[in-house]
Design an enzyme around this catalytic site. Structure first.
Site: not given
Length: 333
Positions: A36, A140, A191, A255, A281
């Site tokens: 974006r 990643a 998890k 993270r 998250e």
């Protein structure tokens, strides 16, 4: 007319979306990576790098773009935005997607408004589309570097799961098909919660033995929650459950684990999750899952403890003492 069958578009130019683009792109079948921020996408196109993955050179077949008006040209569209942005992204893009486009949800979390899986929210916004989910143990940096990775691709029907898994699989990026969308998504969400708990254990100096016990008991409550919601126990024991849990509960690349490590070391959860901090998250998932588990009468002591810590209701010492004071029971009860 453009052949959309093998065309892939990825929504979300963060580290994971970029990594997926790197492994899926081919000179003969380019992949478009949509972001974006026009300035960032132009920089990525010119420099062939993403600041989120600075050590990785983008392959020639990966096309960064800030113009999502071409989203209708893709037969498969991966939603690689954070879990909280999945529903909004679906609403925004729904009018522009090809009618037969397969949607692959690539986030790990729960819908904060309903407590349901994210694909439930997408299905409401994208009627008529085959919706699937990609989850499992894959960092990643490893994926983008072409290191061997195996994950799960789940859809509501095995035929669709097989087809989409075959479309996205590569030699070193192996996707195993499943029709247990509920189990796969709950494993991916929980998890992250358990990775925070594992980080807290190590950060608080409780030792490796305690972390091993935490992973095992955490998997037990993850499995209970999956089954209570209609998923299968073997899914919890597979790549999207145990596999992902082992990865994120033992590596500083996670993270969620780093967040737990810092909290266990005495840092404030509110400061670590404030503006400008990396997205965690598992913090949101802990609160949502704990509430859902209580409604279902499913015992989830580790998840409840993480929820209490991340919301500031209790400190680490208090929840550790409570967990250690729980009555002994049969391991398989």
């Amino acid at each position: 007319m453009t052949d959309r069958t093998n065309s892939i578009g990825i929504i979300g130019a963060g580290a994971f979306g970029t990594a997926l683009g790197c492994v899926l792109a081919d000179r003969n079948a380019p992949v478009t990576l949509y972001g974006r921020d026009p300035g960032l996408m132009a920089e990525m196109a010119a420099r062939r790098t993403n600041p989120r993955l600075p050590s990785v050179t983008l392959p020639d077949g990966l096309v960064p773009s800030a113009d999502d008006s071409t989203i209708h040209t893709h037969g498969t569209v991966l939603f690689a935005v954070p879990s909280a942005a999945q529903a909004e992204t679906a609403t925004r893009l729904a009018p522009h997607l090809a009618s037969a486009a397969a949607i692959v949800m690539c986030a790990k979390g729960l819908d904060r408004e309903t407590g349901h899986t994210i694909t439930d929210a997408l299905a409401d916004r994208l009627p008529g589309h085959v919706i699937s989910v990609l989850s499992g143990p894959g960092f990643a940096a490893d994926i983008a570097s072409g290191l061997p990775t195996a994950m799960t691709l789940a859809a509501s029907g095995q035929t669709d799961a097989d087809r989409i898994a075959a479309t996205l699989s590569r030699k070193a990026f192996r996707l195993y098909a499943s029709d247990d969308m509920t189990g796969v998504q709950l494993g991916g969400a929980l998890k992250n919660v358990l990775a925070i708990a594992a980080g807290i254990v190590i950060g608080a100096g409780l030792g490796e033995s305690a972390r091993a016990a935490l992973i095992a008991r955490g998997l037990a409550e993850l499995t209970r929650f999956v089954v209570a919601n209609g998923g299968r126990p073997e899914t919890a024991a597979g790549l999207s459950g145990l596999g992902d849990l082992v990865l994120t509960a033992t590596s500083a690349q996670s993270r969620n684990y780093r967040f737990g490590l810092a909290v266990g070391g005495g840092q404030s959860p509110s400061e670590l999750s404030g503006e400008g901090q990396p997205l965690v998250e598992g913090a949101n998932a802990a609160v949502t899952a704990a509430k859902a588990a209580a409604a279902l009468h499913v015992p989830m002591p580790v998840t409840e403890a993480v929820a209490a810590v991340v919301t500031g209701k209790e400190d680490v010492a208090t929840v550790v003492d409570r967990l250690l004071s729980r009555p002994l029971r049969s391991e398989t009860a």
